[in-house]
Motif scaffolding. Structure first.
Motif, mmCIF file in Angstrom:
data_model
loop_
_atom_site.group_PDB
_atom_site.id
_atom_site.type_symbol
_atom_site.label_atom_id
_atom_site.label_comp_id
_atom_site.label_asym_id
_atom_site.label_seq_id
_atom_site.Cartn_x
_atom_site.Cartn_y
_atom_site.Cartn_z
ATOM 1 N N TRP A 217 -6.076 0.430 6.029
ATOM 2 C CA TRP A 217 -6.865 1.632 5.799
ATOM 3 C C TRP A 217 -8.233 1.255 5.242
ATOM 4 O O TRP A 217 -8.355 0.330 4.441
ATOM 5 C CB TRP A 217 -6.163 2.562 4.821
ATOM 6 C CG TRP A 217 -5.051 3.353 5.449
ATOM 7 C CD1 TRP A 217 -3.715 3.084 5.423
ATOM 8 C CD2 TRP A 217 -5.184 4.551 6.227
ATOM 9 N NE1 TRP A 217 -3.012 4.022 6.121
ATOM 10 C CE2 TRP A 217 -3.884 4.938 6.627
ATOM 11 C CE3 TRP A 217 -6.281 5.332 6.616
ATOM 12 C CZ2 TRP A 217 -3.660 6.069 7.402
ATOM 13 C CZ3 TRP A 217 -6.056 6.460 7.390
ATOM 14 C CH2 TRP A 217 -4.759 6.829 7.763
ATOM 15 N N ASP B 182 2.209 4.942 1.160
ATOM 16 C CA ASP B 182 2.263 5.716 2.400
ATOM 17 C C ASP B 182 1.745 7.110 2.082
ATOM 18 O O ASP B 182 2.514 8.023 1.741
ATOM 19 C CB ASP B 182 3.697 5.765 2.942
ATOM 20 C CG ASP B 182 3.769 6.314 4.355
ATOM 21 O OD1 ASP B 182 2.967 7.223 4.661
ATOM 22 O OD2 ASP B 182 4.609 5.843 5.141
ATOM 23 N N ARG C 70 9.113 -5.695 5.623
ATOM 24 C CA ARG C 70 8.565 -4.657 4.757
ATOM 25 C C ARG C 70 9.621 -3.616 4.397
ATOM 26 O O ARG C 70 10.523 -3.321 5.188
ATOM 27 C CB ARG C 70 7.377 -3.967 5.425
ATOM 28 C CG ARG C 70 6.150 -4.830 5.575
ATOM 29 C CD ARG C 70 5.040 -4.054 6.272
ATOM 30 N NE ARG C 70 5.488 -3.543 7.556
ATOM 31 C CZ ARG C 70 5.217 -2.322 8.020
ATOM 32 N NH1 ARG C 70 4.523 -1.471 7.290
ATOM 33 N NH2 ARG C 70 5.660 -1.936 9.213
ATOM 34 N N GLU D 266 -7.560 4.050 9.870
ATOM 35 C CA GLU D 266 -6.720 2.869 9.777
ATOM 36 C C GLU D 266 -7.124 1.901 10.883
ATOM 37 O O GLU D 266 -7.034 2.220 12.067
ATOM 38 C CB GLU D 266 -5.243 3.251 9.925
ATOM 39 C CG GLU D 266 -4.287 2.119 9.605
ATOM 40 C CD GLU D 266 -2.834 2.569 9.664
ATOM 41 O OE1 GLU D 266 -2.009 1.987 8.963
ATOM 42 O OE2 GLU D 266 -2.530 3.514 10.427
ATOM 43 N N THR E 161 5.214 6.645 -3.034
ATOM 44 C CA THR E 161 6.033 5.984 -2.025
ATOM 45 C C THR E 161 5.215 4.843 -1.425
ATOM 46 O O THR E 161 4.143 5.082 -0.849
ATOM 47 C CB THR E 161 6.466 6.971 -0.931
ATOM 48 O OG1 THR E 161 7.165 8.071 -1.546
ATOM 49 C CG2 THR E 161 7.380 6.300 0.070
ATOM 50 N N TRP E 162 5.733 3.613 -1.570
ATOM 51 C CA TRP E 162 4.949 2.426 -1.223
ATOM 52 C C TRP E 162 5.665 1.527 -0.227
ATOM 53 O O TRP E 162 6.898 1.383 -0.278
ATOM 54 C CB TRP E 162 4.683 1.598 -2.488
ATOM 55 C CG TRP E 162 3.610 2.164 -3.369
ATOM 56 C CD1 TRP E 162 3.650 3.324 -4.078
ATOM 57 C CD2 TRP E 162 2.341 1.574 -3.633
ATOM 58 N NE1 TRP E 162 2.486 3.503 -4.776
ATOM 59 C CE2 TRP E 162 1.660 2.442 -4.530
ATOM 60 C CE3 TRP E 162 1.711 0.398 -3.221
ATOM 61 C CZ2 TRP E 162 0.389 2.155 -5.006
ATOM 62 C CZ3 TRP E 162 0.439 0.112 -3.688
ATOM 63 C CH2 TRP E 162 -0.211 0.989 -4.570
ATOM 64 N N TRP E 163 4.876 0.908 0.645
ATOM 65 C CA TRP E 163 5.361 -0.210 1.433
ATOM 66 C C TRP E 163 5.243 -1.462 0.577
ATOM 67 O O TRP E 163 4.222 -1.676 -0.086
ATOM 68 C CB TRP E 163 4.547 -0.370 2.717
ATOM 69 C CG TRP E 163 4.853 0.674 3.736
ATOM 70 C CD1 TRP E 163 4.111 1.780 4.034
ATOM 71 C CD2 TRP E 163 6.015 0.721 4.578
ATOM 72 N NE1 TRP E 163 4.727 2.516 5.005
ATOM 73 C CE2 TRP E 163 5.900 1.885 5.365
ATOM 74 C CE3 TRP E 163 7.130 -0.111 4.748
ATOM 75 C CZ2 TRP E 163 6.856 2.244 6.307
ATOM 76 C CZ3 TRP E 163 8.080 0.251 5.690
ATOM 77 C CH2 TRP E 163 7.950 1.400 6.453
ATOM 78 N N LEU F 74 10.042 0.329 2.560
ATOM 79 C CA LEU F 74 9.428 1.546 2.042
ATOM 80 C C LEU F 74 10.268 2.028 0.871
ATOM 81 O O LEU F 74 11.472 2.270 1.016
ATOM 82 C CB LEU F 74 9.361 2.613 3.128
ATOM 83 C CG LEU F 74 8.658 3.923 2.743
ATOM 84 C CD1 LEU F 74 7.174 3.682 2.473
ATOM 85 C CD2 LEU F 74 8.830 4.976 3.845
ATOM 86 N N HIS G 178 0.849 -1.189 0.000
ATOM 87 C CA HIS G 178 0.000 0.000 0.000
ATOM 88 C C HIS G 178 0.883 1.236 0.000
ATOM 89 O O HIS G 178 2.014 1.207 0.508
ATOM 90 C CB HIS G 178 -0.939 0.013 1.209
ATOM 91 C CG HIS G 178 -0.231 0.022 2.529
ATOM 92 N ND1 HIS G 178 0.245 1.175 3.118
ATOM 93 C CD2 HIS G 178 0.101 -0.989 3.373
ATOM 94 C CE1 HIS G 178 0.821 0.879 4.254
ATOM 95 N NE2 HIS G 178 0.762 -0.426 4.446
ATOM 96 N N LEU H 39 3.001 10.179 4.111
ATOM 97 C CA LEU H 39 4.324 10.655 3.719
ATOM 98 C C LEU H 39 4.316 11.259 2.327
ATOM 99 O O LEU H 39 4.998 12.248 2.053
ATOM 100 C CB LEU H 39 5.328 9.494 3.785
ATOM 101 C CG LEU H 39 6.778 9.786 3.376
ATOM 102 C CD1 LEU H 39 7.414 10.755 4.366
ATOM 103 C CD2 LEU H 39 7.580 8.483 3.311
ATOM 104 N N ASP H 40 3.538 10.653 1.441
ATOM 105 C CA ASP H 40 3.554 11.050 0.033
ATOM 106 C C ASP H 40 2.133 10.982 -0.524
ATOM 107 O O ASP H 40 1.707 9.944 -1.023
ATOM 108 C CB ASP H 40 4.488 10.117 -0.746
ATOM 109 C CG ASP H 40 4.590 10.465 -2.218
ATOM 110 O OD1 ASP H 40 3.971 11.459 -2.646
ATOM 111 O OD2 ASP H 40 5.279 9.732 -2.951
#
Length: 362
Positions: A240, A86, A130, A291, A95-97, A132, A84, A89-90
């Motif tokens: 989320w 982030d 995980r 979340e 920007t992804w996990w 990022l 998913h 942050l972005d």
């Protein structure tokens, strides 16, 4: 509480590798909590099994092609599973996990990608595996997944990725018929919803059973077994979810029984009610975005739903904990009872997990 209480033996042959065909021909084990009786039906019979005025709550998120198979400059293979973005942050969702395999080769600052399509840089690494990563993709990350991505089937569904022609179309099968293409946000399917067909939906509507949508980012954390010995030590995954204003208004209004389609839907509803004790008309005019960070296990009372439609779940999973709690709200009796139900399901050759059969708890 001992995590071993939620363990049970499951022969590998009980794990469904393909869905029922047609979808609504899947078997449906019906549990009546008031009478303690079990009935064995077919999923297409669902409309005739529900109490009058039942309201259905379902996840209409769409699964995106979250698995990217890449070739490293050295010639080795790399698999990137997008979980998913982030958004905190972005907000631009670049920007992804994600999970990288093999992940040990990619420290913070390392780059991976595909020429002329995208490049990603590792920003953080977590102990649970995980990563990022910041993506530089001219058309956006979802555009990349549409070009080269694969449906992110759970690891217990085996496919021969070297075959030139897939044995079946997981792109269609690992998606609910009511998935909203505008909600491509899920890395895993809401599997209880996979049994529905247009015919079943029409039969439900004919009987006056209305469906109400919410959208949640079901992730692979849903399927991970609990690795600690003491249940209370488990760090629950977060998801989320968004509840539209119309669905919030239905939840707040008096009416018939509420059926949660899927354990993740039930978890989102319980999280929502735990954070909303009073409702005003002005508040209910807006959607709710949050979340879910709630871990549900026995004993627990439920506020968000009266009935549950679900599949058969992995041993030692958080979903098994939730179903045990729902079977016997307010007590721990559901733990042993669920094992008895699962044992009967195995004796009668029910199929387990994502592509397997279903269970309705009344």
């Amino acid at each position: 509480m001992d995590t071993a209480l939620f363990d049970y033996p499951l022969p590998e042959g009980r794990i469904a590798q393909t869905p029922a065909e047609p979808r609504d021909s899947a078997r449906l084990l019906v549990v009546n909590r008031a009478t303690k009786k079990i009935d064995h039906r077919i999923f297409r019979e669902l409309p005739e099994l529900l109490p009058p005025n039942t309201r259905l709550f379902r996840n209409h998120a769409s699964v995106f092609k979250a698995r990217l198979r890449l070739t490293r400059p050295t010639g080795g293979q790399l698999e990137c599973l997008l979980l998913h973005p982030d958004l905190a942050l972005d907000p631009a969702a670049n920007t992804w996990w994600c999970l990288l395999k093999p992940g040990k080769k990619y420290a913070v600052g390392a780059k991976f990608g595909m020429p002329d399509l995208f490049e990603a840089t590792v920003l953080e690494k977590e102990p649970d595996g995980r990563v990022l990563a910041k993506f530089d993709a001219p058309g956006g990350v979802l555009a990349v997944t549409e070009k080269i991505g694969e449906v992110p089937l759970p690891p217990y569904i085996q496919r021969d990725h070297s075959a030139t022609t897939p044995a079946m179309s997981d792109e269609q099968n690992y998606q609910t018929v009511y998935a909203d293409p505008a909600k491509k946000i899920a890395a895993a399917a809401p599997t209880a919803g996979l049994h529905f067909t247009p015919g079943v939906l029409a039969a439900l509507d004919k009987r006056g059973f209305k469906s109400h949508n919410l959208a949640l980012r079901v992730g692979l954390g849903t399927f991970r077994p609990i690795a600690v010995d003491k249940l209370e030590d488990h760090v629950i995954h977060r998801e989320w979810y968004e509840i539209p204003a119309t669905t919030r208004q239905t939840l707040a209004a008096p009416g018939g029984p509420r059926l949660a389609i899927g354990t993740t839907t039930l978890r989102a509803l319980e999280d929502y009610f735990s954070k909303n004790k009073t409702f005003s008309a002005a508040d209910l005019a807006n959607p709710w975005l949050a979340e879910a960070d709630i871990f549900i296990y026995p004993p627990r009372q439920f506020e968000g739903a009266d009935l549950l439609l679900t599949n058969f779940h992995l041993p030692r999973s958080t979903l098994l904990c939730l179903v045990s709690a729902f079977l016997s709200p307010g007590s721990t009796d559901g733990i042993a009872w669920l094992k008895e139900i699962y044992a009967e399901a195995m004796e009668r050759d029910y199929r387990f997990y994502s592509y397997g059969d279903a269970m309705l708890i009344l």
